[in-house]
Design a protein around this motif. Structure first.
Motif, PDB file in Angstrom:
ATOM      1  N   ILE A  73      15.235  64.975 -34.428  1.00 38.06           N
ATOM      2  CA  ILE A  73      16.445  64.555 -33.720  1.00 38.06           C
ATOM      3  C   ILE A  73      17.555  64.486 -34.762  1.00 38.06           C
ATOM      4  CG2 ILE A  73      17.533  62.669 -32.431  1.00 38.06           C
ATOM      5  CD1 ILE A  73      14.578  61.775 -31.743  1.00 38.06           C
ATOM      6  N   GLU A  74      18.620  65.246 -34.549  1.00 40.88           N
ATOM      7  CA  GLU A  74      19.715  65.237 -35.520  1.00 40.88           C
ATOM      8  C   GLU A  74      20.494  63.935 -35.378  1.00 40.88           C
ATOM      9  OE1 GLU A  74      22.841  68.324 -35.182  1.00 40.88           O
ATOM     10  OE2 GLU A  74      24.100  66.732 -35.978  1.00 40.88           O
ATOM     11  N   VAL A  75      20.398  63.080 -36.384  1.00 35.32           N
ATOM     12  CA  VAL A  75      21.134  61.813 -36.319  1.00 35.32           C
ATOM     13  C   VAL A  75      22.395  61.851 -37.172  1.00 35.32           C
ATOM     14  CG1 VAL A  75      19.285  60.262 -35.582  1.00 35.32           C
ATOM     15  CG2 VAL A  75      19.497  60.857 -38.009  1.00 35.32           C
ATOM     16  N   GLY A  76      22.450  62.782 -38.118  1.00 33.47           N
ATOM     17  CA  GLY A  76      23.658  62.874 -38.932  1.00 33.47           C
ATOM     18  C   GLY A  76      23.840  64.268 -39.480  1.00 33.47           C
ATOM     19  N   GLN A  77      25.087  64.585 -39.796  1.00 32.01           N
ATOM     20  CA  GLN A  77      25.352  65.881 -40.419  1.00 32.01           C
ATOM     21  C   GLN A  77      26.492  65.722 -41.414  1.00 32.01           C
ATOM     22  OE1 GLN A  77      26.050  69.236 -37.761  1.00 32.01           O
ATOM     23  NE2 GLN A  77      25.680  70.668 -39.438  1.00 32.01           N
ATOM     24  N   ILE A  78      26.348  66.370 -42.551  1.00 30.08           N
ATOM     25  CA  ILE A  78      27.417  66.355 -43.559  1.00 30.08           C
ATOM     26  C   ILE A  78      27.851  67.796 -43.800  1.00 30.08           C
ATOM     27  CG2 ILE A  78      26.651  64.186 -44.605  1.00 30.08           C
ATOM     28  CD1 ILE A  78      25.301  65.732 -46.806  1.00 30.08           C
ATOM     29  N   HIS A 108      24.302  69.954 -44.338  1.00 32.47           N
ATOM     30  CA  HIS A 108      22.939  69.433 -44.163  1.00 32.47           C
ATOM     31  C   HIS A 108      22.882  68.546 -42.934  1.00 32.47           C
ATOM     32  CE1 HIS A 108      22.605  70.546 -48.437  1.00 32.47           C
ATOM     33  NE2 HIS A 108      21.316  70.675 -48.184  1.00 32.47           N
ATOM     34  N   GLU A 109      21.724  68.589 -42.278  1.00 33.19           N
ATOM     35  CA  GLU A 109      21.502  67.685 -41.155  1.00 33.19           C
ATOM     36  C   GLU A 109      20.404  66.703 -41.529  1.00 33.19           C
ATOM     37  OE1 GLU A 109      22.537  70.692 -37.434  1.00 33.19           O
ATOM     38  OE2 GLU A 109      20.531  70.670 -38.262  1.00 33.19           O
ATOM     39  N   PHE A 110      20.519  65.512 -40.991  1.00 36.78           N
ATOM     40  CA  PHE A 110      19.490  64.493 -41.200  1.00 36.78           C
ATOM     41  C   PHE A 110      18.716  64.373 -39.896  1.00 36.78           C
ATOM     42  CE2 PHE A 110      20.573  62.854 -45.386  1.00 36.78           C
ATOM     43  CZ  PHE A 110      21.774  63.544 -45.590  1.00 36.78           C
TER      44      PHE A 110
HETATM   45 MG    MG Z   1      25.764  68.412 -36.005  1.00 44.15          MG
END
Ligand code: MG
Ligand code: ATP
Length: 570
Positions: A407-412, A208-210
């Motif tokens: 804007i992708e600020v995090g990814q798990i 998932h991306e935040f």
């Molecule tokens: Mg990423």
């Protein structure tokens, strides 16, 4: 902090190098200075924001059982060779040699180094689960470093790695991080969406991306308009709901048609008077493995991430003009699937469903009419390779999809045993059986989060920091620095707020009030307290809320309380 002691050099002019708002404002408000492409100095104001974001991150990581450590930035090439990424990471990896000619990399991410650490320290199920994280500079020689802190070559990242016994336990770690990330971005005061993302061809499963929602975002997000449905996806990942429209049309014989100079879908459809839905767009790609022809309908765009995954390739590029001529015998714009040899043909299901379609004839200035897939050419592979667009049905519930930019600020990421297997990180279970450790990795761009906060929170006068990550919460401005009583009161207000634990700047500079107000707006302090004649005469100060422009007249007596109450809601 007194403004005369603070290094916060504001600029009136918009620096020419800056394209997006966050970049412009970070430069203008004196938060950053550029060293070289994609490399910046974080000035004192920026450091304060970064520290706050880090503090929120640390609290949420620790709450879930994360332990902080610090891994080396300089990593030996051998580890990257062991994982196989020394070759496939490509030119983004900063590589260097020591005096003995040994190869090293500057860490763009730390799976190798942490897996190697854990393989040495963990050998029993009793030591699992483990969640280890660090906050550190990362190095990526990005093809296009741009937008200031948004896409740097040196940037600050939090990365956590989870180590579990099996998939079930990995799911638990993953859910913990999902919750932590949700808390972090909410506490930073950001509007964001969590979306399903692509995990790439190189292993891994769920990810998932935040996404911080902002028009300047590089990513496109599709989400379901039905608020009861929680489907949201990066456009790279969103899958099409393919509805086969059964054609009643009779299959007609192939015909060549002269189409002088018609290269684009628009030119061909105009010239022939047909719908782009009848066109087979034929695109030639070169992957690390082979040359492929991708076919999609004329009204669609290729999704290169899906194509890459379908091919199981690592790299993919549109073929150059020479390659197009070599394979098709025609110049670009006249390629078509009929008669192509020695290439793999991969078609979108919408193409496979076409009857009497039109495409290039592999001859200059000629198109072929009445192409029927299966009859006139063979497809090696039929699979979803196109971009889904807003307005199409939600793959989960069938309602309409809506588009937003993010804007992708995090990814798990669930890594599974991809790294533990290649790097040999095994543990012994209860029965003494050796098993690979099951891993997850979880990143947050700290400096990108700061930039994203500005993209989402600004106006034409400057930044509007959410109070939780503002460099200072309040600025105190005496209107007339030549009026000793005003300055004394301002000094008193400043000191009282400091004692009350409020982070405050006393703008004691010998500047006109107008200049100070402009700087206060530019830097984005959530509250500005103005000390003017009212403060002298009736013991009242003006508190202006940066976000709304609202002005509150507060009595000196209850000032600390009033300020603290206001800050809670900003
Ligand atoms: Mg990423
Ligand atoms: P992108 O797709 O934007 O290049 P990524 O998917 O390669 O990013 P990850 O490897 O998932 O990035 O890194 C975790 C986080 O680090 C990202 O979510 C992002 O917030 C941040 N990040 C990645 N690359 C950069 C960069 N060049 N500059 C600043 N922050 C970055």
């Amino acid at each position: 902090m007194r403004a005369t002691e603070l290094l916060a050099p504001t600029l009136r002019e918009v620096p020419a190098e800056a394209e997006v708002v966050s970049h412009k404002l970070l430069l203008r408000a004196g938060f950053i200075r550029r060293s070289t492409a994609g490399v910046y100095t974080y000035m004192p104001l920026a450091m304060r924001v970064i520290k706050k974001i880090k503090k929120i991150i640390r609290e949420e990581m620790d709450r879930q059982g994360g332990q902080e450590l610090l891994l080396p930035v300089i990593q030996p090439a051998e580890l990257w060779q062991e994982s196989g990424r020394w070759d496939i990471y490509g030119p983004e990896l900063f590589r260097l040699k020591d005096r003995n000619n040994r190869d090293f990399a500057l860490g763009p991410t730390h799976e190798e180094i942490i897996t190697a650490l854990v393989r040495g320290e963990v050998n029993s199920y009793k030591q699992l689960p483990l969640m280890l994280y660090q906050i550190q500079n990362k190095y990526r020689d990005e093809r296009r470093p741009r937008f200031g802190l948004m896409r740097g070559r040196e940037f600050i990242m939090k990365d956590l790695y989870s180590f579990d016994r099996d998939d079930e336990n990995l799911n638990i770690s993953y859910m913990k991080m999902y919750e932590a990330y949700t808390n972090i971005f909410r506490r930073c005061g950001l509007r964001f969406r969590t979306v399903e993302a692509d995990s790439g061809a190189i292993g891994g499963s769920d990810t998932h991306e935040f996404m911080v929602l902002a028009d300047s975002g590089e990513a496109v997000v599709l989400y379901c308009e039905d608020t009861g449905c929680d489907y949201a996806s990066n456009v790279e990942k969103a899958s099409q709901v393919h509805v086969t429209e059964k054609s009643e049309e009779e299959l007609k014989p192939l015909v060549e048609k002269e189409t002088p100079g018609c290269r684009t879908v628009a030119e061909v459809t105009d010239f022939l008077g047909i719908s782009p839905r009848k066109i087979i767009k034929t695109l030639l790609y070169e992957s690390d493995k082979e040359i492929v022809v991708a076919l999609i309908r004329g009204d669609r765009e290729v999704n290169e991430v899906k194509l890459l995954n379908a091919l199981g390739a690592i790299r993919l590029e549109l073929a150059g003009l020479n390659m197009v001529r070599g394979v098709t015998g025609a110049s670009a714009g006249f390629a078509g699937p009929v008669g192509l040899k020695g290439v793999k043909i991969i078609a979108d299901p919408e193409v496979a469903a076409l009857t009497n379609a039109v495409s290039g004839a592999n001859k200059d200035d000629i198109h072929l009419m009445n192409i029927n897939p299966g009859r006139d050419f063979e497809m090696d592979h039929v699979t979803d390779i196109r971009m889904v667009q807003a307005g199409e049905p939600c793959p989960r519930c069938g309602s309409r999809l809506v588009e937003a930019r993010g804007i992708e600020v995090g990814q798990i990421f669930k890594l599974g045993s991809k790294y533990s297997k290649v790097l040999n990180a095994y543990y012994l279970d209860e029965s003494g059986k050796s098993k690979p450790i099951v891993m997850g990795c979880y990143g947050i761009g700290v400096t990108r989060t700061m930039a994203a906060a500005i993209e989402q929170n600004h106006d034409r006068d400057g930044i509007i920091w959410p109070a939780s990550i503002a460099p200072f919460q309040v600025v105190v401005v005496p209107v007339n620095v030549k009026d000793k009583t005003q300055v004394d009161i301002a000094q008193e207000v400043y000191q009282r707020l400091v004692i009350a634990g409020v982070e405050v700047v006393f703008d004691n500079r010998a500047e006109r009030a107008g200049v100070k107000f402009k700087d206060a707006d530019l830097i984005g302090y959530p509250l500005r307290i103005t000390i003017g004649s009212k403060a002298v005469n009736v013991k009242q100060v003006e508190i202006r809320i940066r976000r709304t422009g609202e002005v509150i007249i507060a009595s000196m007596e209850k000032l600390e309380n009033t300020v603290k109450k206001l800050l809670v809601n900003l």
